[in-house]
Scaffold this active site. Sequence first.
Site, short mmCIF file in Angstrom:
data_model
loop_
_atom_site.label_atom_id
_atom_site.label_comp_id
_atom_site.label_asym_id
_atom_site.label_seq_id
_atom_site.Cartn_x
_atom_site.Cartn_y
_atom_site.Cartn_z
N HIS A 17 0.84 -1.21 0.00
CA HIS A 17 0.00 0.00 0.00
C HIS A 17 0.87 1.26 0.00
O HIS A 17 0.63 2.20 -0.75
CB HIS A 17 -0.88 0.05 1.26
N LYS A 41 -18.15 -5.74 7.14
CA LYS A 41 -16.89 -6.43 7.44
C LYS A 41 -16.33 -5.96 8.78
O LYS A 41 -16.09 -4.77 8.97
CB LYS A 41 -15.88 -6.12 6.33
N ARG A 90 -1.63 -6.11 -8.29
CA ARG A 90 -0.61 -7.09 -7.93
C ARG A 90 -0.45 -8.18 -8.99
O ARG A 90 0.62 -8.70 -9.20
CB ARG A 90 -0.98 -7.77 -6.60
N SER A 127 -3.37 -7.57 3.06
CA SER A 127 -3.63 -7.35 4.49
C SER A 127 -4.12 -8.64 5.13
O SER A 127 -3.74 -8.98 6.26
CB SER A 127 -4.67 -6.25 4.69
O1 PNS Z 1 -8.73 -2.69 0.31
P1 PNS Z 1 -9.94 -3.20 -0.41
O2 PNS Z 1 -10.91 -3.85 0.56
O3 PNS Z 1 -9.59 -4.10 -1.56
O4 PNS Z 1 -10.66 -1.91 -1.04
C1 PNS Z 1 -11.87 -2.01 -1.78
C2 PNS Z 1 -12.57 -0.64 -1.81
C3 PNS Z 1 -12.81 -0.17 -0.39
C4 PNS Z 1 -11.66 0.35 -2.52
C5 PNS Z 1 -13.90 -0.78 -2.60
O5 PNS Z 1 -14.65 -1.82 -2.05
C6 PNS Z 1 -14.70 0.52 -2.57
O6 PNS Z 1 -14.44 1.43 -3.34
N1 PNS Z 1 -15.71 0.59 -1.65
C7 PNS Z 1 -16.52 1.76 -1.45
C8 PNS Z 1 -17.98 1.53 -1.85
C9 PNS Z 1 -18.15 1.69 -3.35
O7 PNS Z 1 -17.93 2.75 -3.92
N2 PNS Z 1 -18.56 0.58 -4.00
C10 PNS Z 1 -18.72 0.54 -5.44
C11 PNS Z 1 -17.41 0.18 -6.12
S1 PNS Z 1 -17.56 0.18 -7.88
#
Ligand code: PNS
Length: 158
Positions: A17, A41, A90, A127
Amino acid sequence: MRRAVCPGSYDPATNGHLDIIERAAALFDEVVVAVLINPKKQGLFTVEERLEMLREVTAGLPNVRVDSWRGLLVDYCRQHDIAAVAKGLRSVSDFDYELQMAQMNRELSGVETLLMSNNPAYSFLSSSLVKEVATYGGDVSEMVPAVVHERLKAKLAQ
Ligand code: PNS
Protein backbone atom coordinates in the site's frame (compact mmCIF):
# COMPACT_ATOMS: atom_id res chain seq x y z
CA MET A 1 -4.94 21.23 -8.04
CA ARG A 2 -4.70 17.65 -9.32
CA ARG A 3 -6.06 15.43 -6.61
CA ALA A 4 -6.24 11.63 -6.35
CA VAL A 5 -7.60 9.21 -3.80
CA CYS A 6 -6.01 5.90 -2.77
CA PRO A 7 -9.00 4.01 -1.34
CA GLY A 8 -8.91 0.78 0.61
CA SER A 9 -9.73 -1.07 3.79
CA TYR A 10 -6.15 -0.73 5.09
CA ASP A 11 -6.74 -3.36 7.79
CA PRO A 12 -3.82 -2.85 8.16
CA ALA A 13 -1.69 -0.95 5.63
CA THR A 14 1.14 -3.02 4.12
CA ASN A 15 4.39 -2.05 2.42
CA GLY A 16 2.59 -2.66 -0.88
CA HIS A 17 0.00 0.00 0.00
CA LEU A 18 2.69 2.42 1.05
CA ASP A 19 4.57 1.93 -2.22
CA ILE A 20 1.46 2.86 -4.21
CA ILE A 21 0.70 5.86 -1.97
CA GLU A 22 4.25 7.20 -2.39
CA ARG A 23 4.15 6.77 -6.16
CA ALA A 24 0.72 8.44 -6.41
CA ALA A 25 2.03 11.32 -4.28
CA ALA A 26 4.78 11.85 -6.87
CA LEU A 27 2.21 12.14 -9.66
CA PHE A 28 -0.51 14.30 -8.09
CA ASP A 29 -0.54 17.62 -6.22
CA GLU A 30 -2.51 16.05 -3.39
CA VAL A 31 -3.34 12.45 -2.49
CA VAL A 32 -6.01 11.44 -0.02
CA VAL A 33 -5.61 8.01 1.52
CA ALA A 34 -9.20 7.08 2.28
CA VAL A 35 -10.19 4.25 4.59
CA LEU A 36 -13.49 3.04 3.14
CA ILE A 37 -15.73 1.75 5.91
CA ASN A 38 -17.47 -1.51 5.08
CA PRO A 39 -20.27 -2.00 7.64
CA LYS A 40 -20.53 -5.69 6.64
CA LYS A 41 -16.89 -6.43 7.44
CA GLN A 42 -15.58 -6.57 11.00
CA GLY A 43 -11.94 -5.55 10.77
CA LEU A 44 -9.08 -6.48 13.08
CA PHE A 45 -8.30 -2.79 13.62
CA THR A 46 -10.88 -0.10 14.28
CA VAL A 47 -11.19 2.61 11.64
CA GLU A 48 -9.57 5.08 14.08
CA GLU A 49 -6.60 2.73 14.58
CA ARG A 50 -6.17 2.35 10.82
CA LEU A 51 -6.25 6.13 10.40
CA GLU A 52 -3.65 6.60 13.15
CA MET A 53 -1.28 4.07 11.54
CA LEU A 54 -1.76 5.61 8.09
CA ARG A 55 -1.08 9.09 9.46
CA GLU A 56 2.15 7.85 11.01
CA VAL A 57 3.41 6.03 7.94
CA THR A 58 2.60 8.92 5.59
CA ALA A 59 3.90 11.66 7.91
CA GLY A 60 6.91 12.20 5.66
CA LEU A 61 4.76 12.85 2.59
CA PRO A 62 3.63 16.50 2.74
CA ASN A 63 1.00 16.22 -0.01
CA VAL A 64 -0.72 13.17 1.49
CA ARG A 65 -3.61 13.32 3.92
CA VAL A 66 -5.67 10.59 5.51
CA ASP A 67 -9.44 10.39 5.84
CA SER A 68 -12.28 7.88 6.21
CA TRP A 69 -15.56 7.51 4.38
CA ARG A 70 -18.72 5.46 4.63
CA GLY A 71 -20.53 5.18 1.29
CA LEU A 72 -19.73 5.23 -2.39
CA LEU A 73 -16.21 6.16 -3.38
CA VAL A 74 -17.54 8.32 -6.22
CA ASP A 75 -19.53 10.43 -3.72
CA TYR A 76 -16.36 11.04 -1.74
CA CYS A 77 -14.60 12.07 -4.96
CA ARG A 78 -17.42 14.47 -5.89
CA GLN A 79 -17.47 16.10 -2.45
CA HIS A 80 -13.70 16.55 -2.35
CA ASP A 81 -13.10 17.55 -5.97
CA ILE A 82 -11.06 14.42 -6.72
CA ALA A 83 -10.67 13.48 -10.38
CA ALA A 84 -8.75 10.21 -10.10
CA VAL A 85 -8.61 6.99 -8.12
CA ALA A 86 -5.10 5.52 -7.82
CA LYS A 87 -4.69 1.84 -7.00
CA GLY A 88 -2.11 -0.93 -7.29
CA LEU A 89 -2.39 -4.08 -9.37
CA ARG A 90 -0.61 -7.09 -7.93
CA SER A 91 -1.55 -9.69 -10.51
CA VAL A 92 -3.91 -10.50 -13.35
CA SER A 93 -6.32 -11.88 -10.76
CA ASP A 94 -6.65 -8.34 -9.35
CA PHE A 95 -7.25 -6.97 -12.81
CA ASP A 96 -10.77 -8.30 -13.51
CA TYR A 97 -12.23 -6.85 -10.32
CA GLU A 98 -10.30 -3.59 -10.50
CA LEU A 99 -11.34 -3.03 -14.11
CA GLN A 100 -14.97 -3.69 -13.21
CA MET A 101 -14.84 -1.17 -10.35
CA ALA A 102 -13.01 1.37 -12.51
CA GLN A 103 -15.68 1.08 -15.21
CA MET A 104 -18.52 1.32 -12.69
CA ASN A 105 -16.99 4.37 -11.02
CA ARG A 106 -16.46 6.07 -14.38
CA GLU A 107 -20.03 5.30 -15.42
CA LEU A 108 -21.36 6.70 -12.14
CA SER A 109 -19.37 9.90 -12.03
CA GLY A 110 -16.73 10.21 -14.73
CA VAL A 111 -13.91 9.69 -12.23
CA GLU A 112 -10.80 8.17 -13.83
CA THR A 113 -8.88 5.24 -12.33
CA LEU A 114 -5.12 4.88 -12.53
CA LEU A 115 -4.06 1.24 -12.02
CA MET A 116 -0.36 1.14 -11.19
CA SER A 117 1.67 -2.04 -11.46
CA ASN A 118 2.77 -3.08 -7.99
CA ASN A 119 6.41 -3.47 -7.13
CA PRO A 120 6.90 -7.24 -7.79
CA ALA A 121 8.59 -7.49 -4.38
CA TYR A 122 5.12 -6.95 -2.90
CA SER A 123 2.95 -8.88 -5.35
CA PHE A 124 2.17 -11.65 -2.84
CA LEU A 125 1.20 -9.21 -0.10
CA SER A 126 -2.31 -8.64 1.18
CA SER A 127 -3.63 -7.35 4.49
CA SER A 128 -5.57 -10.61 4.99
CA LEU A 129 -2.51 -12.84 4.51
CA VAL A 130 -0.39 -10.60 6.73
CA LYS A 131 -2.99 -10.93 9.51
CA GLU A 132 -3.24 -14.69 9.07
CA VAL A 133 0.53 -15.22 9.11
CA ALA A 134 0.97 -12.90 12.11
CA THR A 135 -1.85 -14.67 13.98
CA TYR A 136 0.09 -17.94 13.82
CA GLY A 137 3.36 -16.33 14.85
CA GLY A 138 4.90 -15.88 11.39
CA ASP A 139 7.35 -13.05 10.79
CA VAL A 140 5.74 -10.20 8.84
CA SER A 141 8.25 -7.54 9.86
CA GLU A 142 9.47 -7.07 6.27
CA MET A 143 5.92 -6.83 4.90
CA VAL A 144 4.45 -3.94 6.85
CA PRO A 145 5.77 -0.59 8.11
CA ALA A 146 7.41 -0.81 11.57
CA VAL A 147 4.55 1.05 13.27
CA VAL A 148 2.03 -1.39 11.82
CA HIS A 149 4.17 -4.33 12.91
CA GLU A 150 4.22 -3.06 16.50
CA ARG A 151 0.45 -2.45 16.52
CA LEU A 152 -0.18 -5.86 14.99
CA LYS A 153 1.84 -7.62 17.67
CA ALA A 154 0.07 -5.66 20.40
CA LYS A 155 -3.36 -6.35 18.93
CA LEU A 156 -2.76 -10.08 18.52
CA ALA A 157 -1.40 -10.32 22.06
CA GLN A 158 -4.72 -8.99 23.44
O1 PNS B 1 -8.73 -2.69 0.31
P1 PNS B 1 -9.94 -3.20 -0.41
O2 PNS B 1 -10.91 -3.85 0.56
O3 PNS B 1 -9.59 -4.10 -1.56
O4 PNS B 1 -10.66 -1.91 -1.04
C1 PNS B 1 -11.87 -2.01 -1.78
C2 PNS B 1 -12.57 -0.64 -1.81
C3 PNS B 1 -12.81 -0.17 -0.39
C4 PNS B 1 -11.66 0.35 -2.52
C5 PNS B 1 -13.90 -0.78 -2.60
O5 PNS B 1 -14.65 -1.82 -2.05
C6 PNS B 1 -14.70 0.52 -2.57
O6 PNS B 1 -14.44 1.43 -3.34
N1 PNS B 1 -15.71 0.59 -1.65
C7 PNS B 1 -16.52 1.76 -1.45
C8 PNS B 1 -17.98 1.53 -1.85
C9 PNS B 1 -18.15 1.69 -3.35
O7 PNS B 1 -17.93 2.75 -3.92
N2 PNS B 1 -18.56 0.58 -4.00
C10 PNS B 1 -18.72 0.54 -5.44
C11 PNS B 1 -17.41 0.18 -6.12
S1 PNS B 1 -17.56 0.18 -7.88
